[in-house]
Design a protein around this motif. Structure first.
Motif, PDB file in Angstrom:
ATOM      1  N   ILE A  43     -23.912 -31.078 -18.565  1.00 46.77           N
ATOM      2  CA  ILE A  43     -24.397 -32.010 -17.542  1.00 46.77           C
ATOM      3  C   ILE A  43     -23.230 -32.644 -16.789  1.00 46.77           C
ATOM      4  CG2 ILE A  43     -25.693 -34.136 -17.126  1.00 46.77           C
ATOM      5  CD1 ILE A  43     -27.407 -33.323 -19.620  1.00 46.77           C
ATOM      6  N   GLY A  44     -22.231 -33.119 -17.514  1.00 47.57           N
ATOM      7  CA  GLY A  44     -21.064 -33.715 -16.861  1.00 47.57           C
ATOM      8  C   GLY A  44     -20.368 -32.725 -15.948  1.00 47.57           C
ATOM      9  N   SER A  45     -20.230 -31.484 -16.409  1.00 40.73           N
ATOM     10  CA  SER A  45     -19.599 -30.450 -15.587  1.00 40.73           C
ATOM     11  C   SER A  45     -20.371 -30.207 -14.306  1.00 40.73           C
ATOM     12  CB  SER A  45     -19.489 -29.137 -16.371  1.00 40.73           C
ATOM     13  OG  SER A  45     -18.591 -29.272 -17.431  1.00 40.73           O
ATOM     14  N   LYS A  46     -21.684 -30.124 -14.418  1.00 43.32           N
ATOM     15  CA  LYS A  46     -22.513 -29.886 -13.229  1.00 43.32           C
ATOM     16  C   LYS A  46     -22.435 -31.068 -12.264  1.00 43.32           C
ATOM     17  CE  LYS A  46     -25.439 -27.561 -10.756  1.00 43.32           C
ATOM     18  NZ  LYS A  46     -24.947 -26.492  -9.909  1.00 43.32           N
ATOM     19  N   LEU A  47     -22.408 -32.285 -12.794  1.00 41.86           N
ATOM     20  CA  LEU A  47     -22.260 -33.473 -11.947  1.00 41.86           C
ATOM     21  C   LEU A  47     -20.925 -33.437 -11.203  1.00 41.86           C
ATOM     22  CD1 LEU A  47     -23.708 -36.167 -14.357  1.00 41.86           C
ATOM     23  CD2 LEU A  47     -24.559 -35.729 -12.033  1.00 41.86           C
ATOM     24  N   ILE A  48     -19.858 -33.105 -11.906  1.00 43.39           N
ATOM     25  CA  ILE A  48     -18.537 -33.044 -11.270  1.00 43.39           C
ATOM     26  C   ILE A  48     -18.500 -31.940 -10.224  1.00 43.39           C
ATOM     27  CG2 ILE A  48     -16.093 -32.559 -11.663  1.00 43.39           C
ATOM     28  CD1 ILE A  48     -16.491 -33.959 -14.441  1.00 43.39           C
ATOM     29  N   ASP A  49     -18.975 -30.753 -10.575  1.00 42.97           N
ATOM     30  CA  ASP A  49     -19.007 -29.645  -9.608  1.00 42.97           C
ATOM     31  C   ASP A  49     -19.781 -30.033  -8.351  1.00 42.97           C
ATOM     32  OD1 ASP A  49     -17.499 -27.790 -11.065  1.00 42.97           O
ATOM     33  OD2 ASP A  49     -19.268 -26.914 -12.031  1.00 42.97           O
ATOM     34  N   THR A  50     -20.939 -30.652  -8.540  1.00 39.11           N
ATOM     35  CA  THR A  50     -21.785 -31.059  -7.404  1.00 39.11           C
ATOM     36  C   THR A  50     -21.059 -32.064  -6.525  1.00 39.11           C
ATOM     37  OG1 THR A  50     -23.805 -30.648  -8.672  1.00 39.11           O
ATOM     38  CG2 THR A  50     -23.993 -32.117  -6.756  1.00 39.11           C
ATOM     39  N   SER A  51     -20.422 -33.057  -7.140  1.00 38.69           N
ATOM     40  CA  SER A  51     -19.744 -34.094  -6.352  1.00 38.69           C
ATOM     41  C   SER A  51     -18.537 -33.538  -5.605  1.00 38.69           C
ATOM     42  CB  SER A  51     -19.351 -35.279  -7.239  1.00 38.69           C
ATOM     43  OG  SER A  51     -18.377 -34.912  -8.187  1.00 38.69           O
ATOM     44  N   LEU A  52     -17.769 -32.649  -6.245  1.00 36.01           N
ATOM     45  CA  LEU A  52     -16.606 -32.061  -5.567  1.00 36.01           C
ATOM     46  C   LEU A  52     -17.030 -31.174  -4.403  1.00 36.01           C
ATOM     47  CD1 LEU A  52     -14.298 -31.146  -8.600  1.00 36.01           C
ATOM     48  CD2 LEU A  52     -14.184 -33.170  -7.116  1.00 36.01           C
ATOM     49  N   GLN A  53     -18.082 -30.413  -4.604  1.00 39.45           N
ATOM     50  CA  GLN A  53     -18.591 -29.546  -3.529  1.00 39.45           C
ATOM     51  C   GLN A  53     -19.068 -30.385  -2.348  1.00 39.45           C
ATOM     52  OE1 GLN A  53     -21.689 -26.809  -4.729  1.00 39.45           O
ATOM     53  NE2 GLN A  53     -22.188 -26.300  -2.629  1.00 39.45           N
ATOM     54  N   LYS A  54     -19.811 -31.445  -2.619  1.00 39.08           N
ATOM     55  CA  LYS A  54     -20.316 -32.302  -1.544  1.00 39.08           C
ATOM     56  C   LYS A  54     -19.162 -33.010  -0.824  1.00 39.08           C
ATOM     57  CE  LYS A  54     -23.528 -34.296   0.896  1.00 39.08           C
ATOM     58  NZ  LYS A  54     -24.351 -33.538   1.846  1.00 39.08           N
ATOM     59  N   ALA A  55     -18.160 -33.449  -1.582  1.00 35.94           N
ATOM     60  CA  ALA A  55     -17.002 -34.107  -0.960  1.00 35.94           C
ATOM     61  C   ALA A  55     -16.295 -33.158  -0.001  1.00 35.94           C
ATOM     62  CB  ALA A  55     -16.037 -34.599  -2.036  1.00 35.94           C
ATOM     63  N   ALA A  56     -16.147 -31.909  -0.398  1.00 35.03           N
ATOM     64  CA  ALA A  56     -15.535 -30.914   0.483  1.00 35.03           C
ATOM     65  C   ALA A  56     -16.385 -30.711   1.730  1.00 35.03           C
ATOM     66  CB  ALA A  56     -15.335 -29.597  -0.265  1.00 35.03           C
ATOM     67  N   GLU A  57     -17.704 -30.632   1.550  1.00 35.57           N
ATOM     68  CA  GLU A  57     -18.613 -30.466   2.698  1.00 35.57           C
ATOM     69  C   GLU A  57     -18.515 -31.636   3.664  1.00 35.57           C
ATOM     70  OE1 GLU A  57     -22.575 -29.973   1.142  1.00 35.57           O
ATOM     71  OE2 GLU A  57     -22.054 -28.109   0.110  1.00 35.57           O
ATOM     72  N   LEU A  58     -18.249 -32.833   3.148  1.00 38.65           N
ATOM     73  CA  LEU A  58     -18.135 -34.028   3.988  1.00 38.65           C
ATOM     74  C   LEU A  58     -16.751 -34.161   4.626  1.00 38.65           C
ATOM     75  CD1 LEU A  58     -20.079 -36.665   1.840  1.00 38.65           C
ATOM     76  CD2 LEU A  58     -20.854 -35.514   3.938  1.00 38.65           C
ATOM     77  N   GLY A  59     -15.846 -33.233   4.311  1.00 37.62           N
ATOM     78  CA  GLY A  59     -14.538 -33.225   4.955  1.00 37.62           C
ATOM     79  C   GLY A  59     -13.424 -33.905   4.195  1.00 37.62           C
ATOM     80  N   TYR A  60     -13.676 -34.333   2.981  1.00 35.22           N
ATOM     81  CA  TYR A  60     -12.598 -34.931   2.190  1.00 35.22           C
ATOM     82  C   TYR A  60     -11.673 -33.820   1.702  1.00 35.22           C
ATOM     83  CZ  TYR A  60     -15.189 -39.275   2.343  1.00 35.22           C
ATOM     84  OH  TYR A  60     -15.825 -40.405   2.771  1.00 35.22           O
TER      85      TYR A  60
END
Length: 175
Positions: free
Chosen positions: A97-114
C-alpha cells in the motif's frame, strides 16, 4: 488484499490524521506528531491538494495516506516537493500500500510539472522509487541527518541539474 487509491478530500482530513497518528504511534524514530504536521501543512501555501492521496480497503476504510508539499532548495529557491509523511496502518503494512501511494504521488507530481522530490527516510526503502542521496546533487538538509537517509529523486531527466544548497521546508516542519 484489494485497495483503491484516490485524491484525499476535505471530508477525509479527520480520518487521515487519525491514520497518520496510529501509523507512527510505535515508531522508534518518530516524535509521534506527524498527524499534527499533516494538519498544519494543509493550512499553508505549501499544500498541494492534488498531491495528497489516501488508500482504502475493500470496506471503504482509509488505511493509508501520502502527502507531497512544496519546498525550495538553495539560494535560488528552486521549487521542489517534500514527501512527508507516508503512513499505513500497522495491520496493513507490508502489503504494498505504501509503495502504491508513493508511486501514485510521484507520477501525479511529474504530470503537474514538478521536477524533483526530497525525502528523509529509510535508505533501504526509498531507492526502489529512484531516490538517491541528495548529496549527489550537493543538496543538504537544514538539520543534522545521515547522508544516506536524506534523499532526492528527479521526476524528469535533469530535474535537479544546477540545483544545490540547503532544503527549505515549509513553516510547519519547523514547529
Amino acid at each position: 488484499m484489494h485497495y483503491t487509491i484516490r485524491q484525499e478530500t476535505e471530508t477525509d482530513y479527520p480520518e487521515t490524521e487519525r491514520i497518520v497518528k496510529q501509523a507512527f504511534a510505535d515508531e522508534t524514530y518518530s516524535d509521534q506528531t506527524e498527524h499534527v504536521l499533516v494538519h498544519k501543512i494543509r493550512q499553508t501555501e505549501a499544500f498541494v491538494p492534488e498531491l495528497s492521496f489516501v488508500a482504502f480497503n475493500e470496506t471503504n476504510e482509509i488505511v493509508g495516506q501520502v502527502l507531497l508539499s512544496k519546498i525550495t532548495i538553495g539560494a535560488f529557491h528552486t521549487p521542489s516537493l517534500a514527501l512527508a509523511p507516508v503512513s499505513v496502518l500497522p495491520a496493513y503494512q507490508g502489503q504494498g500500500i505504501g509503495s502504491k501511494l508513493i508511486d501514485t504521488s510521484l507520477q501525479k507530481a511529474a504530470e503537474l510539472g514538478y521536477s524533483s522530490v526530497i525525502v528523509l527516510g529509510h535508505p533501504d526503502y526509498y531507492p526502489r522509487f529512484g531516490f538517491a542521496p541528495a548529496s549527489k546533487w550537493e543538496i543538504t538538509a537544514p538539520f543534522a541527518v545521515e547522508d544516506e537517509a536524506f534523499m532526492a529523486v528527479e521526476l524528469i531527466q535533469g530535474g535537479l541539474t544546477n540545483t544545490q544548497g540547503v532544503v527549505q521546508y515549509s513553516v510547519p516542519f519547523d514547529q
